[in-house]
Write an enzyme that holds these catalytic residues in place. Structure first.
Site, short mmCIF file in Angstrom:
data_model
loop_
_atom_site.label_atom_id
_atom_site.label_comp_id
_atom_site.label_asym_id
_atom_site.label_seq_id
_atom_site.Cartn_x
_atom_site.Cartn_y
_atom_site.Cartn_z
N ARG A 117 0.78 -1.16 0.08
CA ARG A 117 0.09 0.10 -0.06
C ARG A 117 0.80 1.32 0.05
NH1 ARG A 117 -4.73 -0.22 1.46
NH2 ARG A 117 -4.12 -2.39 2.10
N THR A 118 1.70 1.39 0.91
CA THR A 118 2.64 2.35 1.08
C THR A 118 3.56 2.72 -0.01
OG1 THR A 118 2.52 2.20 3.45
CG2 THR A 118 4.34 3.80 2.55
N LYS A 132 24.26 -8.41 1.52
CA LYS A 132 25.82 -8.32 1.44
C LYS A 132 26.52 -7.52 2.31
CE LYS A 132 25.57 -8.73 -3.83
NZ LYS A 132 25.70 -7.99 -4.87
N ARG A 174 11.25 2.53 3.60
CA ARG A 174 10.60 1.69 4.91
C ARG A 174 11.85 0.89 5.16
NH1 ARG A 174 5.02 1.42 5.93
NH2 ARG A 174 4.69 -0.74 6.98
N HIS A 177 5.71 7.09 11.02
CA HIS A 177 5.21 6.65 9.70
C HIS A 177 4.51 8.09 9.12
CE1 HIS A 177 3.95 5.10 5.95
NE2 HIS A 177 2.80 4.25 6.56
#
Lengths: 315, 315, 315
Positions: free
Chosen positions: B51-52, B80, B101, B129
């Site tokens: 969604r975001t 890595k 995110r 958020h």
């Protein structure tokens, strides 16, 4: 139709024309911003490599083009048993140029044989990663003004370090270079690289384990990561991983104009305190990477430089 | 250069300017459709959040820009061992703005310290958020005409519900609001949120477990999902997951103009029969989300609103 | 607002208009290159299908549009328990048209009920894959000049082969076709396909296991892959997987103008030596796929053909 599977897929003259074009675009990108309007790049990445994939995608977007693709084999049709040849031929209908990353050596070459559009090798196992080599050349030339008569130190994992092998081969094309290979005993340059790249043209090179002793005498230092994913044995990796660590203190022993290159990602082989040293050139490499990939795309699509009217590839 | 790491990365005045810009774009998006032509947004998602991510990408595309990125850590160079700082600095060469995110709190802040382009926090663990908080404010303001002198009920998981913590802090900036925290005993608002957001400005609040009793007195109801992924204990989750379920019958007890918000996704805490009730505002939030993210991108790229000539951020 | 969930979501007349539009775009794509400027396609792929996803994305890009989406359920909010209905309604805010692939039959139909934008079924389990069917029709019509009075051989996995079921239904709409179903006993066409597609319109068909005997009498041959992922039993798969293998020698028995279709990917049911035979039509199908998907997008967005002024869908 041409492909870019290894550095010498292009002649030396073409390689230099590519570097020239990349330099021009870096100096002034505006005239190039719409050269690929309506064109599509497919990034077929059978193993993840964020840096390389995003760099290619950014290159295509900055030329006005668009992208599609996948970022890991689990997202591809490979799981249904399709050959790389069939995938390349299929994707030729979806895109105008393909950048392929594959864990198996030779996969991009095989893809190029059935593709109907140009294929760029974006790294195939231990074999080649030719756009990285072009980036290394561009960065060295920017910093030193030349690609010949240089003493280049390669340090770290010279056994599995694909970028080292390719850059060694590339620099062997120029006159008067001297190679210093600095590694632990277990990670020395493979014999086949010496046989293929150094011996035929009688290059001058030495091998040593002592970075500190060599530092004062280098024109360029190329550091590499000890790549955990190449080791079968965890213990072996742990023993070797911290073998070279370049920090600002150690860097004091090096010439003031010796650029430090690294293909990234790094772990701890270059300490963060080096980042602010003017010799740190590894973020320049990332920056140059986008222009190199723009130049490769333009070359393979046979689009002339609108400023000079020149094409990179000969007819 | 500015970043958007938490809501108060922007001053209250800037936050309101952001909401105003989002409102204007929602009312008439046409004048904004090409403001980001030639610009690139990188979405670096170290955990999936469809969604975001899609909302940010849609925002950039609707501004005329382009996107690149990854949608899960397994697709990134994190495997890595690269630090977030190095990744951010590298990606600064590929994009003009980064939305990140990350499951770890503080990762976007660390990224912003080395990035050469603006960084947007698209959610970092239990921390913040901030674009979601702006969406919540925009939606409340659209529905109620103001952000002050409101009685806001928060219901569900108030312990782990990051959006609740952020919105509580954001609404504490305005005068005369009253907070009603409705949750089971085990999922009450953490003490530190009270200490940081409610106590310093002497906010009026109460805590209760009884949604039905509070419903008639609320101006706004903010529902949340019991998030399975925050529980260590499956049994605990199963005991609590169905603790509040808003359906059309229960909603009859609420005022006719009390919007129901929810950050989505929902499981069964809001029944489908509520979707057609005019008070359902959670799909409005999704709709507003694209405009909020467009506004954040324009703000950070310092692009003025072509209609008003104004910029969101002060010099 | 219309959706494309199965071939007969469109009337026969509309299907033919779709094929006509795809043919015109294939002949001359230039007039169509900007019809979707500013529009966004969401590709919601709950299971990987590179070919189909990239084909849809290429279609949208070639119309001037842009894309966003996800390429596997692990990258989606499905893992948080969101319903397909909610996801479709949410994504309606991010895109102008949705292409959905889902392992469960009926998921795209459910999505279409809550979506605010047109939904295209890009394959739902064993049910339908209607754009593939349109591709098959387009390719047959190009090769044979008609869709009626043909003898079509279907060979391979006729039990699980969704494309076979759909194409059988589609060709049953036309007069005078004859169907030859060639498969091992265990992979015969299911009874329900006969009941639904063949019996109501009294189609003429036969079932056999002998490809070689039928080859001389076919107008069209449609080969399919034995799909490992449909078998519960590894042993069963291994026993059946090599049951038909078409090579150049066997193809000598077939008419000179009998096109060989295959929905790809193939394993070894068509040997590589067939690729250069002019009868090989399976890469044509891939090529046509982009134009079919362009036509579907234009149809659902109700954008008229700028050349003819016609729309695909009736009011």
């Amino acid at each position: 139709m041409r492909h870019f599977i290894e550095p010498n897929s292009f002649s030396l003259e073409e390689q230099l024309a590519l570097l020239d074009l990349a330099d021009r675009m870096e100096a002034d990108p505006a005239p190039y911003a719409h050269l690929c309007d309506g064109r599509i790049l497919a990034t077929l990445f059978y193993e993840p490599s964020t840096r390389t994939r995003l760099s290619f995608e950014s290159a295509m977007l900055r030329l006005g083009g668009k992208t599609l693709g996948f970022a890991g084999a689990q997202l591809s049709s490979a799981s249904k048993g399709e050959t790389v040849e069939d995938t390349a031929r299929v994707v030729s209908n979806y895109a105008d140029v393909i950048a392929m990353r594959h864990p198996k050596e030779g996969a991009p070459l095989r893809a190029s044989l059935s593709a109907r559009v140009p294929v760029i090798n974006a790294g195939d196992g231990g074999h080649a990663h030719p756009s990285q080599t072009m980036i290394d050349l561009m960065t060295i030339r920017q910093r030193k003004g030349r690609l010949d008569h240089l003493t280049i130190g390669f340090c770290g994992d010279l056994k599995f370090g694909r970028t080292v092998h390719s850059l060694t081969a590339a620099l062997s094309q120029f006159e008067g270079n001297r190679f210093v290979f600095i590694s632990p005993e277990d990670l020395r340059l493979p014999q086949y690289v010496k046989n293929e790249s150094l011996e035929p043209t009688h290059q001058i090179y030495k091998e040593t384990a002592d970075l500190e002793a060599e530092l004062p005498h280098l024109d360029v230092l190329y550091m590499t990561r000890i790549q955990q994913e190449r080791f079968f044995n965890e213990e072996e990796y742990l023993r070797l991983k911290g073998c070279y660590q370049l920090d600002e203190a150690l860097l004091q022993k090096a010439p003031q104009d010796m650029p430090v290159l690294h293909p990234l990602p790094r772990i701890d082989e270059i300490k963060k305190d080096v980042d602010d040293d003017p010799r740190a050139a590894y973020f320049d490499q990332v920056h140059n990477g986008v222009y190199i990939r723009m130049a490769i795309i333009l070359a393979l699509l046979d689009i002339p430089d609108p400023v000079t009217g020149k094409k990179v590839l000969e007819a």
